[in-house]
Design an enzyme around this catalytic site. Structure first.
Site, short mmCIF file in Angstrom:
data_model
loop_
_atom_site.label_atom_id
_atom_site.label_comp_id
_atom_site.label_asym_id
_atom_site.label_seq_id
_atom_site.Cartn_x
_atom_site.Cartn_y
_atom_site.Cartn_z
N GLU A 173 1.03 -1.17 0.05
CA GLU A 173 0.09 0.19 -0.40
C GLU A 173 1.04 1.58 -0.05
O GLU A 173 2.02 1.13 0.72
CB GLU A 173 -0.59 -0.04 1.09
N HIS A 195 -10.05 11.04 3.59
CA HIS A 195 -10.06 10.29 2.52
C HIS A 195 -10.73 11.48 0.88
O HIS A 195 -11.62 12.03 1.23
CB HIS A 195 -11.25 8.86 2.74
N HIS A 210 -11.34 11.01 8.14
CA HIS A 210 -11.15 9.60 7.59
C HIS A 210 -9.94 8.84 8.78
O HIS A 210 -10.61 7.67 9.36
CB HIS A 210 -10.40 8.89 5.93
N ARG A 220 -1.43 9.94 8.91
CA ARG A 220 -1.02 8.47 9.43
C ARG A 220 -0.67 7.55 8.11
O ARG A 220 -1.35 7.31 6.92
CB ARG A 220 -2.00 7.75 9.93
C1 LIG Z 1 -13.75 3.08 5.71
C2 LIG Z 1 -12.42 2.79 6.62
C3 LIG Z 1 -11.55 1.88 6.41
C4 LIG Z 1 -10.22 1.83 6.91
N1 LIG Z 1 -9.27 1.05 6.87
C5 LIG Z 1 -8.58 0.73 6.86
C6 LIG Z 1 -7.24 0.13 6.67
O1 LIG Z 1 -7.23 -0.72 6.00
N2 LIG Z 1 -6.04 -0.46 7.60
C7 LIG Z 1 -6.26 0.23 9.24
O2 LIG Z 1 -4.98 -0.14 9.76
N3 LIG Z 1 -6.77 1.00 9.01
C8 LIG Z 1 -7.41 0.69 8.53
N4 LIG Z 1 -8.73 2.70 8.77
C9 LIG Z 1 -8.74 2.73 10.38
C10 LIG Z 1 -8.88 1.47 11.66
O3 LIG Z 1 -10.44 1.75 11.25
C11 LIG Z 1 -8.91 2.54 12.75
O4 LIG Z 1 -8.38 3.56 13.42
C12 LIG Z 1 -9.59 1.49 14.14
O5 LIG Z 1 -10.48 0.39 13.46
C13 LIG Z 1 -9.45 2.35 15.76
O6 LIG Z 1 -10.07 0.73 15.80
P1 LIG Z 1 -10.57 1.46 17.54
O7 LIG Z 1 -10.71 -0.14 18.10
O8 LIG Z 1 -10.10 2.25 18.23
O9 LIG Z 1 -11.63 2.24 17.54
P2 LIG Z 1 -13.46 1.66 16.90
O10 LIG Z 1 -13.58 0.13 15.79
O11 LIG Z 1 -14.33 2.73 16.01
O12 LIG Z 1 -14.17 1.44 17.94
C14 LIG Z 1 -14.28 2.15 18.42
C15 LIG Z 1 -15.93 1.62 19.61
O13 LIG Z 1 -15.74 2.21 21.14
C16 LIG Z 1 -17.63 2.51 21.49
N5 LIG Z 1 -17.91 3.67 21.82
C17 LIG Z 1 -17.98 5.26 21.23
N6 LIG Z 1 -17.98 5.89 22.08
C18 LIG Z 1 -18.89 4.84 22.91
C19 LIG Z 1 -19.07 5.70 24.42
N7 LIG Z 1 -19.27 7.04 24.78
N8 LIG Z 1 -19.46 4.92 25.43
C20 LIG Z 1 -19.55 3.24 24.87
N9 LIG Z 1 -18.99 3.02 23.82
C21 LIG Z 1 -18.40 4.33 22.84
C22 LIG Z 1 -17.94 2.13 19.99
O14 LIG Z 1 -19.04 1.84 20.18
C23 LIG Z 1 -16.81 0.91 19.26
O15 LIG Z 1 -17.50 0.00 19.43
C24 LIG Z 1 -9.98 2.29 8.11
C25 LIG Z 1 -11.08 2.59 8.60
C26 LIG Z 1 -12.44 3.49 8.12
C27 LIG Z 1 -13.34 4.09 8.38
#
Ligand SMILES: Cc1cc2nc3c(=O)[nH]c(=O)nc-3n(C[C@H](O)[C@H](O)[C@H](O)COP(=O)(O)OP(=O)(O)OC[C@H]3O[C@@H](n4cnc5c(N)ncnc54)[C@H](O)[C@@H]3O)c2cc1C
Length: 535
Positions: free
Chosen positions: A121, A243, A350, A385
Site C-alpha cells: 500500500e 480520504h 477518515h 498516518r
Molecule cells: C472506511 C475505513 C477504512 C479503513 N481502513 C483501514 C485499513 O485498511 N487499515 C488500517 O489499519 N486502518 C484502517 N482504518 C482505520 C481503522 O479502521 C481504525 O483506526 C480502527 O479500526 C480503530 O479501532 P478502535 O478499536 O480504536 O475504534 P473503533 O473500531 O472505531 O471502535 C470504537 C468503539 O468505541 C465505542 N464507543 C465510542 N464512544 C463510546 C462511548 N461514549 N461509550 C461507549 N462506547 C463508545 C463504539 O461503540 C465502538 O465500539 C479504516 C477506517 C475506516 C473508517
C-alpha cells in the site's frame, strides 16, 4: 431513596473495536472485564477497514524498513520510540490475531509452503499488508466479537454511552486515580455507575466532527473529550486525515470510492466535465492522497459546488465490472451507472491522528486510566498516518496495556464508594431542535473552516463559533436529561475546540495540516500538546 444501578468489575473497557476487544480478551483469563459499546458490539471503524494490517512477515522486509516508512509518512513528527515499539511488536500482535481465528488470506508458494499473502500500500516500500480479501476489518471484528461473546469473564454492555470518568478530582479527594465511569443505558434511558480498578478508553476517533466522513456514527470523539475533561493532555489534534473520494449521495453516507479507481484510469472532473488534477500536480489523478484531497477542496470552494465527479465511464464496461464489482453494484443501487456516468464525490474525514497522550503501556496522565487505538496519541503517526498502521496500533497497544494492567493488579486498591449521578435539577428536554441545529452547524463550519485547507482567519471564525456553541450546549446539558445526541454533541464541540486550538498553534504546513498563511514546512517542529486548565 432510589439508588442508581451500580456495576463492579476489575477492568472497564469503553469501546468494542479492535483495540477494546483485543484488550478484553488478553485480560479476561485473570480479571473480570466489562466492555461497553455505544451501539451494537460490532459497530465501529474496525468493521469498515478494508485494506489490511501492516507487519513484517516477508524475509526480504525488515523492521528497520517498516520504521523508516512510518517516519517518512509522519513528516518528521513521529516519536521514534513509539514507531520502533510498534514495528517490533507487529508480528507478535498479528500472530495473536491469527490465534484468535482471523482468516488472513494465504497462498502456497512454489514449494507448496502455506504463506500469508502480503499486499502493498501507499508509503510502504515492501509487501507487508496482511489482509482478508478487501474486508480485513470485518474479519477482525467478527472474529473478536465471537471470542468475547463466549468468554465467561467478559460482560458486554451494548447500547451504553460512557458519559464521564469518575476520578479522585471529581470525587473531591486527593489523588490522581480513575475509579470508573458514569454510563447511560440507552435502552431504559437511565444513568448507571460502573466502578472499576482500571479503566481503558478504546472509543475510536472523532471524524464525525466533520460534515463528510468515512467513519460510522459512533466516531464522535467521546473518549478524547472524557479524558480531557478528566485532566489528561491531548496531542496533535490538528492532524485529521481526509480520504479524497467518498460517494456524495443522500442515500449512501460514509461510502468510500477506492483510490484504486484513479489508479485504473478514472478522471476527476468539475461539474462542467473538465479535468482539474493536471492543473495541480504533474502526476494528475495519481498524485498522493493529500494533494488530491486538497485539489478537490480547492475546486469545490472556488466554484461553490457541493461535489466534484470521478469518471471511469471511458473504460470498457467489462473492465469496470471486473475491477470494481462492489462499487458498481453500490452506485447502481442509488441510481448511478458508473459504466455510463461519472460518480459524484467529496473528500471525507477518515482518521484522527491525534488523541489522548499515552506512553508505550497505553497509560494516560491519570493513574489506572489507559487509552488505546484511534482515541490515543502514542506518537506512532506523527503528522500523517501511514496506511494499515492504525489497526496494528490497536492490537500492539492492547497487548502492552494488558501486560501493564496485569502487573499492576496485585498492588491496586479497591474502588471507593461512588456517588450517584445527580439528576435532581434536570428535566426532559423540550427543545430537541437546539441539538439538531447545533449539531449541523458544528459539522458544517468544521468542514468549511477547519477542513483540508485552513487559514488563520477561518480558524479564528471557527473558534468564535465553537465557543458560542459550547456555552449553549453546557447550559442545555445542565438543565436537561441526557440523550445520545446531546452527549455526542457535547463531546464533539469539545473535540472541535481542541482541533481548532491545535491548528492555530501550528504556524507551518506539515503532513495533514495545510494552511494558506504558512504554506511552508518549518525547519524545526514538535508535536502540539494541549493541557487542561492551561490551553
Ligand atoms: C472506511 C475505513 C477504512 C479503513 N481502513 C483501514 C485499513 O485498511 N487499515 C488500517 O489499519 N486502518 C484502517 N482504518 C482505520 C481503522 O479502521 C481504525 O483506526 C480502527 O479500526 C480503530 O479501532 P478502535 O478499536 O480504536 O475504534 P473503533 O473500531 O472505531 O471502535 C470504537 C468503539 O468505541 C465505542 N464507543 C465510542 N464512544 C463510546 C462511548 N461514549 N461509550 C461507549 N462506547 C463508545 C463504539 O461503540 C465502538 O465500539 C479504516 C477506517 C475506516 C473508517
Amino acid at each position: 431513596m432510589h439508588h442508581q444501578k451500580e456495576h463492579r468489575c476489575d477492568v472497564l473497557i469503553v469501546g468494542s473495536g479492535a483495540a477494546g476487544l483485543s484488550l478484553a480478551l488478553q485480560l479476561a483469563q485473570d480479571l473480570n472485564v466489562i466492555v461497553l459499546s455505544k451501539g451494537p458490539l460490532r459497530e465501529g471503524s474496525t468493521l469498515y477497514a478494508q485494506g489490511g494490517i501492516a507487519a513484517v512477515f516477508d524475509e526480504n522486509d525488515s523492521i528497520a524498513s517498516h520504521v523508516n516508512d512510518t517516519l517518512i509518512a509522519g513528516a518528521g513528527l513521529c516519536e521514534d520510540a513509539a514507531v520502533q515499539f510498534t514495528a517490533e511488536n507487529a508480528k507478535t500482535a498479528m500472530e495473536w490475531l491469527i490465534a484468535q481465528g482471523v482468516p488472513f488470506d494465504q497462498y502456497r508458494d512454489d514449494d507448496g509452503v502455506l504463506k500469508y499473502h502480503l499486499t502493498r500500500e501507499g508509503g510502504h516500500s515492501h509487501r507487508r499488508i496482511l489482509h482478508a480479501a478487501d474486508a480485513t476489518g470485518r474479519a477482525v471484528q467478527i472474529t473478536l466479537v465471537d471470542q468475547v461473546r463466549r468468554h465467561p469473564n467478559i460482560r458486554l454492555l451494548e447500547n451504553y454511552n460512557a458519559i464521564d470518568l469518575i476520578t479522585d478530582q471529581k470525587l473531591g479527594i486527593d489523588g490522581n486515580q480513575c475509579h470508573g465511569a458514569y454510563v447511560w443505558n440507552r435502552d431504559n434511558e437511565q444513568v448507571e455507575v460502573i466502578a472499576a480498578r482500571f479503566v481503558a478508553l478504546a472509543t475510536g476517533g472523532a471524524s464525525k466532527v466533520y460534515l463528510y466522513t468515512s467513519n460510522p456514527d459512533v466516531a464522535s470523539g467521546d473518549g478524547i473529550a472524557m479524558a480531557w475533561r478528566a485532566g489528561c493532555r491531548v496531542a496533535n489534534m490538528e492532524f485529521n486525515q481526509f480520504h479524497p473520494t467518498s460517494l456524495y449521495h443522500p442515500d449512501a453516507q460514509n461510502y468510500l470510492i477506492t483510490e484504486a479507481m484513479r489508479g485504473e484510469g478514472a478522471y476527476l472532473k468539475r461539474p462542467d466535465g473538465t479535468r482539474f488534477m493536471p492543473d495541480f500536480d504533474e502526476r494528475a489523478e495519481l498524485a498522493p492522497r493529500d494533494i488530491v484531497a486538497r485539489a478537490i477542496d480547492f475546486e469545490m470552494k472556488r466554484l461553490g459546488v457541493a461535489c466534484v465527479y470521478l469518471d471511469i465511464s471511458h473504460q470498457p464496461k467489462d473492465f469496470i465490472l471486473e475491477h470494481f464489482p462492489t462499487i458498481y453494484a453500490k452506485c447502481l443501487s442509488v441510481g448511478i451507472d458508473i459504466t455510463k456516468q461519472p460518480i459524484p464525490v467529496v473528500p471525507a474525514a477518515h482518521y484522527t491522528c491525534g488523541g489522548v497522550m499515552t506512553n508505550l503501556n497505553g497509560q494516560t496522565d491519570i493513574s489506572n486510566l489507559y487509552a488505546i487505538g484511534e482515541v490515543a496519541y502514542t506518537g506512532l503517526h506523527g503528522a500523517n498516518r501511514m496506511a494499515s498502521n492504525s489497526l496494528l496500533e490497536c492490537v500492539v497497544f492492547a497487548q502492552s496495556a494488558a501486560r501493564h494492567i496485569l502487573q499492576q493488579w496485585p498492588t491496586s486498591k479497591p474502588t471507593p464508594e461512588l456517588p450517584d449521578w445527580d439528576e435532581s435539577r434536570v428535566s426532559n428536554s423540550d427543545e430537541e431542535v437546539v441539538i439538531t441545529h447545533n449539531w449541523h452547524e458544528l459539522r458544517m463550519f468544521m468542514w468549511d473552516f477547519v477542513g483540508i485547507v485552513r487559514t488563520t482567519k477561518r480558524l479564528e471564525r471557527a473558534l468564535h463559533r465553537v465557543e458560542l456553541l459550547q456555552r449553549e450546549i453546557q447550559e442545555y446539558y445542565r438543565h436537561f436529561r441526557v440523550s445520545n445526541n446531546l452527549l455526542e454533541l457535547r463531546n464533539l464541540t469539545m473535540v472541535a475546540e481542541l482541533i481548532i486550538k491545535s491548528a492555530m498553534q501550528r504556524k507551518e504546513s506539515r503532513g495533514l495540516h495545510y494552511t494558506l498563511d504558512y504554506p511552508e514546512q518549518a525547519a524545526h517542529s514538535k508535536p502540539t500538546v494541549l493541557q487542561p486548565g492551561r490551553d
